[in-house]
Design a protein around this motif. Sequence first.
Motif, PDB file in Angstrom:
ATOM      1  N   LEU A 265       0.625  -1.331  -0.116  1.00  0.00           N
ATOM      2  CA  LEU A 265       0.059   0.041   0.140  1.00  0.00           C
ATOM      3  C   LEU A 265       0.977   1.369   0.038  1.00  0.00           C
ATOM      4  CD1 LEU A 265      -2.663  -1.133   2.611  1.00  0.00           C
ATOM      5  CD2 LEU A 265      -2.630  -1.495   0.228  1.00  0.00           C
ATOM      6  N   HIS A 266       0.615   1.939  -0.819  1.00  0.00           N
ATOM      7  CA  HIS A 266       1.411   3.460  -1.092  1.00  0.00           C
ATOM      8  C   HIS A 266       0.473   4.521  -1.250  1.00  0.00           C
ATOM      9  CE1 HIS A 266       4.788   0.279  -1.756  1.00  0.00           C
ATOM     10  NE2 HIS A 266       5.540   1.510  -1.700  1.00  0.00           N
ATOM     11  N   TYR A 267       0.996   5.604  -0.638  1.00  0.00           N
ATOM     12  CA  TYR A 267       0.161   6.897  -1.019  1.00  0.00           C
ATOM     13  C   TYR A 267       1.451   7.960  -1.568  1.00  0.00           C
ATOM     14  CZ  TYR A 267      -2.315  11.356  -0.484  1.00  0.00           C
ATOM     15  OH  TYR A 267      -2.905  12.548  -0.898  1.00  0.00           O
ATOM     16  N   ASN A 268       1.038   8.567  -2.774  1.00  0.00           N
ATOM     17  CA  ASN A 268       2.148   9.461  -3.414  1.00  0.00           C
ATOM     18  C   ASN A 268       3.625   8.725  -3.274  1.00  0.00           C
ATOM     19  OD1 ASN A 268       0.251  11.241  -3.616  1.00  0.00           O
ATOM     20  ND2 ASN A 268       0.688  12.551  -2.020  1.00  0.00           N
ATOM     21  N   SER A 269       3.414   7.365  -3.801  1.00  0.00           N
ATOM     22  CA  SER A 269       4.603   6.757  -3.833  1.00  0.00           C
ATOM     23  C   SER A 269       5.566   6.377  -2.597  1.00  0.00           C
ATOM     24  CB  SER A 269       5.767   7.172  -4.804  1.00  0.00           C
ATOM     25  OG  SER A 269       4.955   7.369  -6.025  1.00  0.00           O
ATOM     26  N   LYS A 270       4.792   6.836  -1.343  1.00  0.00           N
ATOM     27  CA  LYS A 270       5.549   6.448  -0.242  1.00  0.00           C
ATOM     28  C   LYS A 270       4.893   5.283   0.506  1.00  0.00           C
ATOM     29  CE  LYS A 270       7.883  10.837   0.269  1.00  0.00           C
ATOM     30  NZ  LYS A 270       8.004  12.312   0.891  1.00  0.00           N
ATOM     31  N   PRO A 271       5.554   4.693   1.248  1.00  0.00           N
ATOM     32  CA  PRO A 271       4.783   3.295   1.989  1.00  0.00           C
ATOM     33  C   PRO A 271       3.836   3.480   2.984  1.00  0.00           C
ATOM     34  CG  PRO A 271       7.022   3.317   2.491  1.00  0.00           C
ATOM     35  CD  PRO A 271       6.893   4.482   1.464  1.00  0.00           C
ATOM     36  N   LEU A 381       5.617   6.002  14.088  1.00  0.00           N
ATOM     37  CA  LEU A 381       5.100   5.737  12.816  1.00  0.00           C
ATOM     38  C   LEU A 381       4.370   7.167  12.561  1.00  0.00           C
ATOM     39  CD1 LEU A 381       4.632   4.336  10.329  1.00  0.00           C
ATOM     40  CD2 LEU A 381       2.462   3.314  11.680  1.00  0.00           C
ATOM     41  N   PRO A 382       3.635   7.773  13.356  1.00  0.00           N
ATOM     42  CA  PRO A 382       2.818   8.855  12.997  1.00  0.00           C
ATOM     43  C   PRO A 382       3.839  10.117  12.496  1.00  0.00           C
ATOM     44  CG  PRO A 382       1.868   7.796  14.841  1.00  0.00           C
ATOM     45  CD  PRO A 382       3.152   7.306  14.809  1.00  0.00           C
ATOM     46  N   GLU A 383       4.778  10.196  13.130  1.00  0.00           N
ATOM     47  CA  GLU A 383       5.851  11.097  12.806  1.00  0.00           C
ATOM     48  C   GLU A 383       6.479  10.919  11.379  1.00  0.00           C
ATOM     49  OE1 GLU A 383       8.915  11.980  15.877  1.00  0.00           O
ATOM     50  OE2 GLU A 383       7.385  11.584  17.393  1.00  0.00           O
ATOM     51  N   ARG A 384       6.465   9.680  11.182  1.00  0.00           N
ATOM     52  CA  ARG A 384       7.209   9.260   9.813  1.00  0.00           C
ATOM     53  C   ARG A 384       6.082   9.759   8.904  1.00  0.00           C
ATOM     54  NH1 ARG A 384       5.829   5.597   5.668  1.00  0.00           N
ATOM     55  NH2 ARG A 384       5.896   3.818   7.092  1.00  0.00           N
ATOM     56  N   TRP A 385       4.908   9.559   9.181  1.00  0.00           N
ATOM     57  CA  TRP A 385       3.752   9.716   7.934  1.00  0.00           C
ATOM     58  C   TRP A 385       3.569  11.235   8.073  1.00  0.00           C
ATOM     59  CZ3 TRP A 385      -0.586   5.808   9.681  1.00  0.00           C
ATOM     60  CH2 TRP A 385      -0.279   4.435   9.169  1.00  0.00           C
ATOM     61  N   ILE A 386       3.806  12.142   9.112  1.00  0.00           N
ATOM     62  CA  ILE A 386       3.544  13.449   8.997  1.00  0.00           C
ATOM     63  C   ILE A 386       5.026  14.129   8.154  1.00  0.00           C
ATOM     64  CG2 ILE A 386       4.129  15.698  10.380  1.00  0.00           C
ATOM     65  CD1 ILE A 386       2.617  14.041  12.615  1.00  0.00           C
ATOM     66  N   ASN A 387       6.143  13.676   8.172  1.00  0.00           N
ATOM     67  CA  ASN A 387       7.111  13.983   7.336  1.00  0.00           C
ATOM     68  C   ASN A 387       6.991  13.535   5.921  1.00  0.00           C
ATOM     69  OD1 ASN A 387       8.910  15.461   9.239  1.00  0.00           O
ATOM     70  ND2 ASN A 387       9.268  13.501  10.258  1.00  0.00           N
ATOM     71  N   ASP A 388       6.388  12.323   5.745  1.00  0.00           N
ATOM     72  CA  ASP A 388       5.976  11.865   4.301  1.00  0.00           C
ATOM     73  C   ASP A 388       4.971  12.661   3.559  1.00  0.00           C
ATOM     74  OD1 ASP A 388       8.163  10.139   4.459  1.00  0.00           O
ATOM     75  OD2 ASP A 388       7.058   8.135   4.541  1.00  0.00           O
ATOM     76  N   PHE A 389       3.963  12.868   4.318  1.00  0.00           N
ATOM     77  CA  PHE A 389       2.677  13.340   3.701  1.00  0.00           C
ATOM     78  C   PHE A 389       2.270  14.612   3.947  1.00  0.00           C
ATOM     79  CE2 PHE A 389       2.351   8.707   4.612  1.00  0.00           C
ATOM     80  CZ  PHE A 389       2.388   8.107   3.105  1.00  0.00           C
ATOM     81  N   GLN A 394       4.282  22.634   7.426  1.00  0.00           N
ATOM     82  CA  GLN A 394       3.494  22.471   8.933  1.00  0.00           C
ATOM     83  C   GLN A 394       4.201  21.308   9.518  1.00  0.00           C
ATOM     84  OE1 GLN A 394      -0.717  21.882   7.861  1.00  0.00           O
ATOM     85  NE2 GLN A 394      -0.424  23.364   6.424  1.00  0.00           N
ATOM     86  N   ARG A 395       5.179  20.744   9.028  1.00  0.00           N
ATOM     87  CA  ARG A 395       5.588  19.266   9.555  1.00  0.00           C
ATOM     88  C   ARG A 395       6.283  19.449  10.861  1.00  0.00           C
ATOM     89  NH1 ARG A 395       8.884  17.133   4.171  1.00  0.00           N
ATOM     90  NH2 ARG A 395       7.061  17.041   2.772  1.00  0.00           N
ATOM     91  N   TYR A 402       1.858  16.388  17.973  1.00  0.00           N
ATOM     92  CA  TYR A 402       1.697  15.028  18.253  1.00  0.00           C
ATOM     93  C   TYR A 402       2.293  14.334  19.547  1.00  0.00           C
ATOM     94  CZ  TYR A 402       2.557   9.860  17.682  1.00  0.00           C
ATOM     95  OH  TYR A 402       2.800   8.500  18.129  1.00  0.00           O
ATOM     96  N   ARG A 403       3.640  14.795  19.797  1.00  0.00           N
ATOM     97  CA  ARG A 403       4.387  14.408  20.659  1.00  0.00           C
ATOM     98  C   ARG A 403       3.492  15.073  22.113  1.00  0.00           C
ATOM     99  NH1 ARG A 403      10.623  15.524  18.848  1.00  0.00           N
ATOM    100  NH2 ARG A 403      10.743  13.755  17.424  1.00  0.00           N
ATOM    101  N   SER A 404       3.081  16.413  21.917  1.00  0.00           N
ATOM    102  CA  SER A 404       2.456  16.950  23.316  1.00  0.00           C
ATOM    103  C   SER A 404       1.379  16.150  23.281  1.00  0.00           C
ATOM    104  CB  SER A 404       2.313  18.203  23.005  1.00  0.00           C
ATOM    105  OG  SER A 404       1.319  18.831  23.967  1.00  0.00           O
ATOM    106  N   MET A 405       0.668  15.827  22.537  1.00  0.00           N
ATOM    107  CA  MET A 405      -1.062  14.834  22.573  1.00  0.00           C
ATOM    108  C   MET A 405      -0.204  13.431  23.414  1.00  0.00           C
ATOM    109  SD  MET A 405      -3.485  13.730  19.832  1.00  0.00           S
ATOM    110  CE  MET A 405      -2.424  12.853  19.137  1.00  0.00           C
ATOM    111  N   VAL A 406       0.599  12.972  22.856  1.00  0.00           N
ATOM    112  CA  VAL A 406       1.073  11.683  23.508  1.00  0.00           C
ATOM    113  C   VAL A 406       1.365  11.869  25.023  1.00  0.00           C
ATOM    114  CG1 VAL A 406       2.846   9.703  23.553  1.00  0.00           C
ATOM    115  CG2 VAL A 406       1.351  10.537  21.310  1.00  0.00           C
ATOM    116  N   SER A 407       2.152  12.831  25.176  1.00  0.00           N
ATOM    117  CA  SER A 407       2.368  13.068  26.553  1.00  0.00           C
ATOM    118  C   SER A 407       1.362  13.192  27.520  1.00  0.00           C
ATOM    119  CB  SER A 407       3.537  14.178  26.850  1.00  0.00           C
ATOM    120  OG  SER A 407       4.711  14.054  26.074  1.00  0.00           O
ATOM    121  N   GLN A 408       0.372  14.169  27.146  1.00  0.00           N
ATOM    122  CA  GLN A 408      -0.959  14.383  28.050  1.00  0.00           C
ATOM    123  C   GLN A 408      -1.711  13.145  27.947  1.00  0.00           C
ATOM    124  OE1 GLN A 408      -2.829  18.113  26.961  1.00  0.00           O
ATOM    125  NE2 GLN A 408      -1.159  18.694  25.690  1.00  0.00           N
ATOM    126  N   MET A 409      -1.887  12.175  27.031  1.00  0.00           N
ATOM    127  CA  MET A 409      -2.550  11.211  27.341  1.00  0.00           C
ATOM    128  C   MET A 409      -1.969  10.136  28.028  1.00  0.00           C
ATOM    129  SD  MET A 409      -4.126  10.781  23.339  1.00  0.00           S
ATOM    130  CE  MET A 409      -5.253   9.506  23.815  1.00  0.00           C
TER     131      MET A 409
END
Length: 472
Positions: A265-271, A381-389, A394-395, A402-409
């Motif tokens: 599965l690829h989106y914009n040629s990135k996995p 993984l979400p960080e890699r997707w942010i940098n890819d897509f 905004q990256r 994302y890191r702030s949200m994870v820390s709070q949760m």
Amino acid sequence: MKPVHLALTAGAVLLATFSGASAYTAWRSHQQLDKLNQAMVQYPLLKVISRSKSYSLWQSEETVSYQLGCDNEINSELFGGTRPGITVRNTVSHNPLSPGVRTDIIWPASWAEPIKQLFGDAQPLSIHTRAGWLGQMETRISSPGFRVEKNGNMLHWKGLEATFQYDLPLQNLQHELILRGSDASDAQGRFKLSTQDLQHKGQYQRSSSGLLLGQETLRFGGMQLSGSQGDTQHSFSAGILETSLQSSEQGGMVALSGKGSWVGLHYNSKPLGDLSGQASLSRLDAKALADYNKQALAQGILQCHFDSQLANPANRALLARILSRSPVFAQVIALANPEGNSTLNIKASLSAPSEAELAGNDAALAKKLALQTLISWPQILPERWINDFAPEAQRDMLVQSYRSMVSQMLAAGSLQQAGALLQTRFELADGKLLQNGKPYQPQRAPALAASAPAAAPLDPAMPVAPDEALSQ
């Protein structure tokens, strides 16, 4: 007897035998067609309007016209005042060496020119049924496909092939369906779609309760999709999709199990990753399922019954019987990436619900449902997707948010850490919902903001592993 007389006598005997076999073959074929049309009377959704026959020595024809029924339920005004219908012609071969029926659809005259433009002189749909001497039947359906181009837009459908093998009592059934893929594109080059062949096979036998059970497989060769919106280009591609499903009956209960995978599965040629999963559903009452099939034919849509299924007390009673053995469901879905596997793991069981509970007593029904769900994914993984897509500008902001949200949760206990994985676990027991072992408290997700502070380091010491969480 002279040789010439012997030859004539043998020829006469052979001709008489052949003619007798031919008559028997024709009789059997027409007998099956008669049974089909007699059965149609039970299903008023499609009514037989007219039927005619003609006979000759080597073949005979039957022409039948059907029309959409359910006059009191489906208003003719939906179709411009004329109820839609279809006419088919069955040509019966009397040749005992090649008995069978060719079925042709008699298309409306207004469709003749569009069909010719798409298919030329070829038949849009060919249907051939062969009858064996011992009752075996084989029906082959095929379409040559078509290619149409207009104003630079193109659609190429590559056709289909289907084969059904069965016996007259329908105790055994095998089928194979192949869709030959397709291509489509627009004149401006903003849209392009290409799909590969799809193949579906199945083999079933009638069980002791009367259900057709067995195994089936599906294989899809993959697809490529690209499009643009303004100056933004989008593309999605996927490799081979494979699934399998098995059904069986034992001890008066039906069990279903299946698995599947979709790779590349690829989106914009990135996995995006490789998707896989497996699921099972067991402890369904076989006799009740068989009764449901019969009731669906006797009181379902084919009989113009469109009412809500669970609103009908008879249907609720039947559903309660189907679930009376306390069914169990399990499912695991995984998305594989170099960063690790993201998983959704579900286990559920339902303790024999009553008709009243199925009628809408949600609180009582919830107490009979036991549910365990574990969701986990690689933290990175979400960080890699942010940098890819994500848009480049905004990256950094999105990663920090994302890191702030994870820390709070993590601090609130709605997330847990298991090594490089983040996970959360839900459990429903006795009508109470728990998240990570504590009463569930809905929380609003922290807003993503450009000013979000950098996330604190995550605690790597989390003792609960994904597979262990659901076994506790």
